[in-house]
Design an enzyme around this catalytic site. Structure first.
Site, PDB file in Angstrom:
ATOM      1  N   GLU A 206       4.702   0.994 -21.283  1.00  0.00           N
ATOM      2  CA  GLU A 206       4.702   2.466 -21.229  1.00  0.00           C
ATOM      3  C   GLU A 206       3.680   3.045 -22.206  1.00  0.00           C
ATOM      4  OE1 GLU A 206       9.244   3.633 -19.936  1.00  0.00           O
ATOM      5  OE2 GLU A 206       8.893   2.982 -21.967  1.00  0.00           O
TER       6      GLU A 206
ATOM      7  N   TYR B  22     -31.296  15.911 -34.962  1.00  0.00           N
ATOM      8  CA  TYR B  22     -29.949  15.829 -35.529  1.00  0.00           C
ATOM      9  C   TYR B  22     -29.370  17.221 -35.764  1.00  0.00           C
ATOM     10  CZ  TYR B  22     -26.015  14.880 -38.583  1.00  0.00           C
ATOM     11  OH  TYR B  22     -24.748  14.835 -39.112  1.00  0.00           O
TER      12      TYR B  22
ATOM     13  N   SER C  65      17.555   0.761 -26.556  1.00  0.00           N
ATOM     14  CA  SER C  65      17.855   2.180 -26.665  1.00  0.00           C
ATOM     15  C   SER C  65      18.751   2.389 -27.885  1.00  0.00           C
ATOM     16  CB  SER C  65      18.576   2.621 -25.395  1.00  0.00           C
ATOM     17  OG  SER C  65      19.328   3.780 -25.652  1.00  0.00           O
TER      18      SER C  65
ATOM     19  N   LYS D 202     -17.726  10.321 -34.647  1.00  0.00           N
ATOM     20  CA  LYS D 202     -17.191   9.036 -35.091  1.00  0.00           C
ATOM     21  C   LYS D 202     -15.686   8.824 -34.879  1.00  0.00           C
ATOM     22  CE  LYS D 202     -19.968   9.648 -38.751  1.00  0.00           C
ATOM     23  NZ  LYS D 202     -21.084  10.219 -37.963  1.00  0.00           N
TER      24      LYS D 202
ATOM     25  N   GLN E 178     -21.708  14.872 -36.452  1.00  0.00           N
ATOM     26  CA  GLN E 178     -20.762  14.206 -37.346  1.00  0.00           C
ATOM     27  C   GLN E 178     -19.394  14.029 -36.667  1.00  0.00           C
ATOM     28  OE1 GLN E 178     -20.886  14.873 -41.668  1.00  0.00           O
ATOM     29  NE2 GLN E 178     -18.924  15.904 -41.419  1.00  0.00           N
TER      30      GLN E 178
ATOM     31  N   LYS F  77      20.563  -1.498 -22.716  1.00  0.00           N
ATOM     32  CA  LYS F  77      19.203  -1.280 -22.205  1.00  0.00           C
ATOM     33  C   LYS F  77      18.138  -2.126 -22.883  1.00  0.00           C
ATOM     34  CE  LYS F  77      17.628   2.192 -20.333  1.00  0.00           C
ATOM     35  NZ  LYS F  77      16.779   3.371 -20.381  1.00  0.00           N
TER      36      LYS F  77
ATOM     37  N   ASN G  79      14.090  -1.697 -22.868  1.00  0.00           N
ATOM     38  CA  ASN G  79      13.064  -0.772 -22.377  1.00  0.00           C
ATOM     39  C   ASN G  79      11.658  -1.365 -22.448  1.00  0.00           C
ATOM     40  OD1 ASN G  79      14.975   1.224 -21.895  1.00  0.00           O
ATOM     41  ND2 ASN G  79      14.807   2.036 -23.972  1.00  0.00           N
TER      42      ASN G  79
ATOM     43  N   THR H 221       0.900  -1.156   0.000  1.00  0.00           N
ATOM     44  CA  THR H 221       0.000   0.000   0.000  1.00  0.00           C
ATOM     45  C   THR H 221       0.935   1.201   0.000  1.00  0.00           C
ATOM     46  OG1 THR H 221      -0.107   0.133   2.400  1.00  0.00           O
ATOM     47  CG2 THR H 221      -1.773  -1.231   1.349  1.00  0.00           C
TER      48      THR H 221
HETATM   49  N1  ARG Z   1     -22.324  12.549 -42.457  1.00  0.00           N
HETATM   50  C1  ARG Z   1     -23.377  12.756 -41.526  1.00  0.00           C
HETATM   51  C2  ARG Z   1     -22.886  12.364 -40.126  1.00  0.00           C
HETATM   52  O1  ARG Z   1     -21.917  11.708 -40.024  1.00  0.00           O
HETATM   53  C3  ARG Z   1     -24.568  11.925 -41.855  1.00  0.00           C
HETATM   54  C4  ARG Z   1     -25.859  12.520 -41.465  1.00  0.00           C
HETATM   55  C5  ARG Z   1     -26.113  13.735 -42.219  1.00  0.00           C
HETATM   56  N2  ARG Z   1     -27.438  14.221 -42.067  1.00  0.00           N
HETATM   57  C6  ARG Z   1     -27.764  15.463 -42.421  1.00  0.00           C
HETATM   58  N3  ARG Z   1     -28.968  15.823 -42.276  1.00  0.00           N
HETATM   59  N4  ARG Z   1     -26.847  16.293 -42.859  1.00  0.00           N
HETATM   60  O2  ARG Z   1     -23.475  12.724 -39.134  1.00  0.00           O
END
Ligand code: ARG
Length: 461
Positions: A290, A317, A277, A325, A322, A283, A285, A155
């Site tokens: 890491e 939306y 190294s 992603k 966008q 060495k 590493n 600990t």
């Molecule tokens: N390329 C857009 C995204 O990744 C897709 C949806 C687009 N929709 C819109 N109404 N422009 O979110």
């Protein structure tokens, strides 16, 4: 060919806008999900009599051809198409003509992207779960050899009490078990189909969202479309699950860095998973652990980035979304490779049993046992026993021995109630095995834990 969707906006868009607006450079990764979703959508349109059989068949075979082209690297992606949905639909229409234009009936890119992204997240949730199971199996294998291998449990990074190496590894098995359960419960909760919600308000066409949900392997369609097209909780969940997983990985990675140092010398990492190294030829590493530690930072960043994108967005939306992603793709890829390489590093490391056991003789690991002995033997109050033990430890330090190796005479000098049987208590292995409470480190208890986790893993697959 002209832009597929240039409805209200007539002027040719500027190159700068195309560059800024497009998600194609990264969302082309979703081509399989997009095609899978489009084929299911077309099948539903056909089942509902919105498409005839010929139209459905040419859509299906066209989409499959496109999938093969993308897979082979023969597909020409152009930035003006904006995203993977438009790129595929445009190509389909070029290939099959009029029927291609009917595919987008009763859907919008808003539910389309929600579907593709969710399919990707669900698929990778399973992939990560499987990789975690493989890591668990490796940890359990190594643990099974070391239920008697003692090392100092710590600990505050200070020697505390003797534990065994299997017990230490099982602490990670326990963390990763929670990770697996988190991935499982996210999968269940998010197993809901968004497709058919159209732009935000549903559709006047006679669609069947239950049909398509079932076809895609979802439990059921979502109930409220307005929420569905702007819901990215599934993405937040995988980011959080990965962030937590990487927290656990980084802790094990940190221990590997420490353990493989000359100061500890508890393990040596295989040459295949170490680097040298460029200037110091002697060495070796620990770059792998890491980097595992370091990569944790970016997955935290990805989680916070998406929270920030979604915060305060009005329904439904918004183009901000966008930005959802790339961070998810990055976290998923980071977690995948991290799990694979950690498993290999664990599998190929050498455990230096002697060094671990030697280290137990530093730091008076059985001091608590002396205090417990005085309580049990002499009916002393724990606080008094604690004080006497403290003084005994100071005496041991002075004569340069560990408490576990202190001569009986010197121990007796510390308190008249101490007798020969104290030596059994101060023996390090006895000290470890004395901790036989449920979940404790005694070898017998550790073996029970090992069996518990092995049984749990078996029940999963
Ligand atoms: N390329 C857009 C995204 O990744 C897709 C949806 C687009 N929709 C819109 N109404 N422009 O979110």
């Amino acid at each position: 060919m002209a832009k597929l969707a240039s409805g209200r906006v007539n002027a040719k868009s500027s190159e700068l806008l195309d560059l800024f607006n497009a998600s194609l450079p990264f969302d082309k990764k979703l081509y399989k999900e997009d095609i899978q979703g489009s084929i299911a959508h077309a099948a539903m349109l056909f089942a509902q009599g919105i498409l005839n059989e010929k139209e459905y068949q040419s859509i299906e075979s066209g989409l499959k051809k496109i999938e093969a082209e993308i897979q082979e690297g023969d597909f020409d992606f152009v930035i003006e198409d904006e995203d993977i949905h438009m790129a595929i639909e445009k190509k389909l229409t070029e290939m099959i003509g009029e029927s291609g234009k009917k595919l987008h009936t009763a859907r919008s890119r808003n539910d389309q992207v929600a579907l593709d992204f969710r399919l990707y997240v669900q698929k990778n949730t399973q992939v990560l779960k499987d990789l975690l199971i493989a890591l668990e199996q490796e940890l359990l294998t190594v643990a099974s050899y070391h239920t008697e291998t003692m090392l100092p449990g710590m600990t505050h990074l200070q020697h505390a009490q003797p534990i065994n190496f299997a017990y230490h590894l099982l602490a990670y098995v326990s963390m990763f078990k929670r990770d697996i359960e988190r991935f499982e419960s996210s999968y269940e909760r998010n197993n809901i189909s968004p497709i058919g919600c159209a732009a935000l308000a549903g559709t006047p066409h006679h669609t069947d969202r239950f049909f398509i949900a079932e076809k895609l392997g979802f439990k059921e369609p979502s109930v409220n479309c307005l929420d569905t097209v702007s819901d990215r909780d599934f993405a937040l969940e995988i980011l959080f699950n990965i962030a937590t997983l990487m927290t656990h990985i980084s802790r094990l990675a940190e221990e590997l860095v420490l353990w493989s140092s000359s100061e500890f010398g508890f393990v040596s990492l295989s040459d295949a998973y170490s680097t040298s190294s460029s200037i110091m030829p002697q060495k070796k590493n620990p770059d792998v652990p890491e980097l595992l530690r370091g990569k944790t930072g970016r997955v935290y960043g990805n989680l916070i980035a998406l929270f920030t994108v979604l915060k305060g967005l009005p329904l439904a939306y918004n183009k901000d979304m966008q930005e959802d992603k790339e961070g998810v793709f990055d976290s998923v890829e980071t977690a995948k490779i991290s799990l694979e390489i950690l498993r290999e590093a664990v599998k190929t490391m050498t455990v230096n049993v002697e060094r671990m056991e030697e280290a137990c003789k530093v730091g008076h690991l059985s001091a608590t046992d002396l205090a417990d002995y005085l309580v049990q033997k002499a009916g002393m109050a724990f606080r008094d026993a604690y004080k006497i033990t403290g003084a005994t430890v100071i005496a041991a330090e002075k004569s340069g021995v560990d408490l576990s190796e202190m001569p009986l005479e010197e121990l007796k000098a510390a308190d008249s109630r101490i007798e020969e049987d104290v030596l059994t208590f101060l023996n390090l292995r006895n000290s470890m095995n004395a901790r036989n409470s449920y979940g404790g480190t005694a070898t017998a208890s550790t073996i029970g834990q090992l069996e518990y986790y092995i049984g749990w893993i078996k029940g999963l697959s």
